[in-house]
Design a protein around this motif. Structure first.
Motif, mmCIF file in Angstrom:
data_model
loop_
_atom_site.group_PDB
_atom_site.id
_atom_site.type_symbol
_atom_site.label_atom_id
_atom_site.label_comp_id
_atom_site.label_asym_id
_atom_site.label_seq_id
_atom_site.Cartn_x
_atom_site.Cartn_y
_atom_site.Cartn_z
ATOM 1 N N ARG A 1 -10.427 13.217 -0.687
ATOM 2 C CA ARG A 1 -9.959 14.534 -0.267
ATOM 3 C C ARG A 1 -11.110 15.409 0.228
ATOM 4 O O ARG A 1 -12.274 15.133 -0.039
ATOM 5 C CB ARG A 1 -9.229 15.224 -1.422
ATOM 6 N N HIS B 1 2.299 1.704 -3.499
ATOM 7 C CA HIS B 1 1.234 2.102 -4.434
ATOM 8 C C HIS B 1 0.891 3.575 -4.278
ATOM 9 O O HIS B 1 0.822 4.318 -5.281
ATOM 10 C CB HIS B 1 -0.004 1.247 -4.184
ATOM 11 N N TRP B 2 0.717 4.054 -3.052
ATOM 12 C CA TRP B 2 0.337 5.449 -2.848
ATOM 13 C C TRP B 2 1.490 6.398 -3.130
ATOM 14 O O TRP B 2 1.278 7.510 -3.614
ATOM 15 C CB TRP B 2 -0.211 5.642 -1.443
ATOM 16 N N SER C 1 -5.315 8.104 4.115
ATOM 17 C CA SER C 1 -4.297 9.091 3.805
ATOM 18 C C SER C 1 -2.964 8.587 4.346
ATOM 19 O O SER C 1 -2.932 7.732 5.239
ATOM 20 C CB SER C 1 -4.642 10.450 4.442
ATOM 21 N N TYR D 1 -0.133 12.350 1.097
ATOM 22 C CA TYR D 1 -0.979 11.995 -0.042
ATOM 23 C C TYR D 1 -2.308 11.410 0.425
ATOM 24 O O TYR D 1 -2.349 10.549 1.307
ATOM 25 C CB TYR D 1 -0.276 10.966 -0.925
ATOM 26 N N THR D 2 -3.372 11.917 -0.184
ATOM 27 C CA THR D 2 -4.717 11.376 -0.018
ATOM 28 C C THR D 2 -5.282 11.112 -1.403
ATOM 29 O O THR D 2 -5.251 12.013 -2.261
ATOM 30 C CB THR D 2 -5.635 12.380 0.716
ATOM 31 N N PRO D 3 -5.777 9.904 -1.678
ATOM 32 C CA PRO D 3 -6.395 9.653 -2.987
ATOM 33 C C PRO D 3 -7.482 10.677 -3.284
ATOM 34 O O PRO D 3 -8.171 11.158 -2.376
ATOM 35 C CB PRO D 3 -6.975 8.240 -2.826
ATOM 36 N N GLU E 1 1.493 6.783 -6.808
ATOM 37 C CA GLU E 1 0.381 7.650 -7.202
ATOM 38 C C GLU E 1 0.717 9.113 -6.924
ATOM 39 O O GLU E 1 0.431 10.000 -7.737
ATOM 40 C CB GLU E 1 -0.894 7.261 -6.451
ATOM 41 N N GLN F 1 0.829 -1.214 0.000
ATOM 42 C CA GLN F 1 0.000 0.000 0.000
ATOM 43 C C GLN F 1 0.853 1.250 0.000
ATOM 44 O O GLN F 1 0.557 2.229 -0.692
ATOM 45 C CB GLN F 1 -0.898 -0.001 1.234
ATOM 46 N N HIS G 1 -10.460 10.737 -4.431
ATOM 47 C CA HIS G 1 -11.866 10.564 -4.033
ATOM 48 C C HIS G 1 -12.081 10.687 -2.527
ATOM 49 O O HIS G 1 -13.224 10.701 -2.061
ATOM 50 C CB HIS G 1 -12.393 9.206 -4.524
#
Length: 287
Positions: free
Chosen positions: A226, A163-164, A202, A220-222, A167, A160, A224
């Motif tokens: 935020r 991945h983030w 997050s 970082y926060t994806p 991103e 995870q 969708h």
């Protein structure tokens, strides 16, 4: 000032012995140097073909006034330089036959060195990017606080985290190496903000404490998720953790073009202390 006042070496131990105290004297402004040099110290200097990392310090009357490092095939990263200091450094590097793809430093230093490099090489610098550098004043967590809690990422969370981070890099147009170990994130500690049911929403990373300094990076926060306070919550969490280790300087970089993140960090108690800049030096076309 004589050009030979710049002492160049490829010996990391020699460089740290002569420059460590100077670098630790201004940990917030020297965050880039402190973190990279610590990585080199713990993992070993990176060697590429016949190149080695180059280090330099400027001394006057036995007192260090500035330093720099240059990783193989990478750009120059100096501490603050006056125009005269930048000029003598550029002259020394050109005289030794070094080439540079870019310079990264506080904006005033990057600008004067880019101009000095142009004078000595004929290469026209190209401005690449600007960042804001913030230092924590007094931590003031946001209210209301989102439901949930922070949790330090463990080995089971590696997928995870990777991945983030990838991103995040894609979102800021940063190209990461294929190997995770070669990325600037591999040596950092990560914290998740999780909802009450244990779902990560997050993430924030932080360096180890070096010379009293901890740098928060990345946050970082994806997309969708935020707008719900998660980024502020996880940033406050890693900031508290840094202070708990005894950090005297907690810093972070921001994109000037992102007013949301800049406002967030200011609300949390971070104060902008300088701007950072990168200038590229395009390769001369073949004759």
């Amino acid at each position: 000032m004589r050009p030979d006042a710049w002492h160049l070496t490829e010996d990391l131990d020699d460089f740290l012995a002569g420059s460590g105290e100077f670098l630790r004297s201004r940990p917030a402004l020297h965050t880039q140097q402190l973190t990279v040099l610590e990585k080199l110290r713990t993992r070993g200097p990176s060697e590429q073909a016949d190149q080695a990392t180059l280090f330099g310090r400027l001394e006057r009357a036995g007192r260090v006034e500035a330093t720099f490092y240059r990783l193989p095939s990478r750009g120059l990263a100096p501490t603050a330089l006056t125009p005269d200091q930048a000029d003598t450094l550029a002259a020394r590097l050109v005289d030794r036959g070094y080439t540079l793809p870019y310079v990264t430093a506080d904006e005033d230093t990057a600008t004067v060195f880019a101009e000095a490099w142009r004078r000595h090489t004929g290469v026209t610098p190209a401005f690449r990017t600007r960042l804001h550098l913030y230092r924590l004043g007094t931590l003031t967590p946001q209210e209301p606080f989102p439901e949930g809690a922070g949790r330090l990422a463990g080995e089971q969370d590696h997928g995870q985290v990777v991945h983030w981070c990838r991103e995040f890099a894609a979102a800021v147009d940063e190209v990461l190496p294929d190997s995770w170990a070669d990325t600037r994130f591999a040596d950092k500690h990560f914290t998740f903000w999780e909802t009450p049911d244990g779902t990560p929403v997050s993430i924030a990373g932080a360096t180890a404490r070096i010379g009293g300094m901890v740098r928060v990076d990345p946050v970082y926060t994806p997309a969708h998720l935020r707008g719900r306070g998660y980024a502020g919550a996880v940033t406050a969490e890693v900031t508290r953790a840094a202070l708990a280790t005894g950090a005297t300087d907690v810093v972070l970089f921001t994109d000037p073009g992102n007013p949301t993140s800049n406002a967030l960090y200011q609300r949390l108690g971070y104060v902008r202390i300088t701007d950072w800049a990168v200038y590229d030096f395009p390769a001369a076309p073949p004759h």
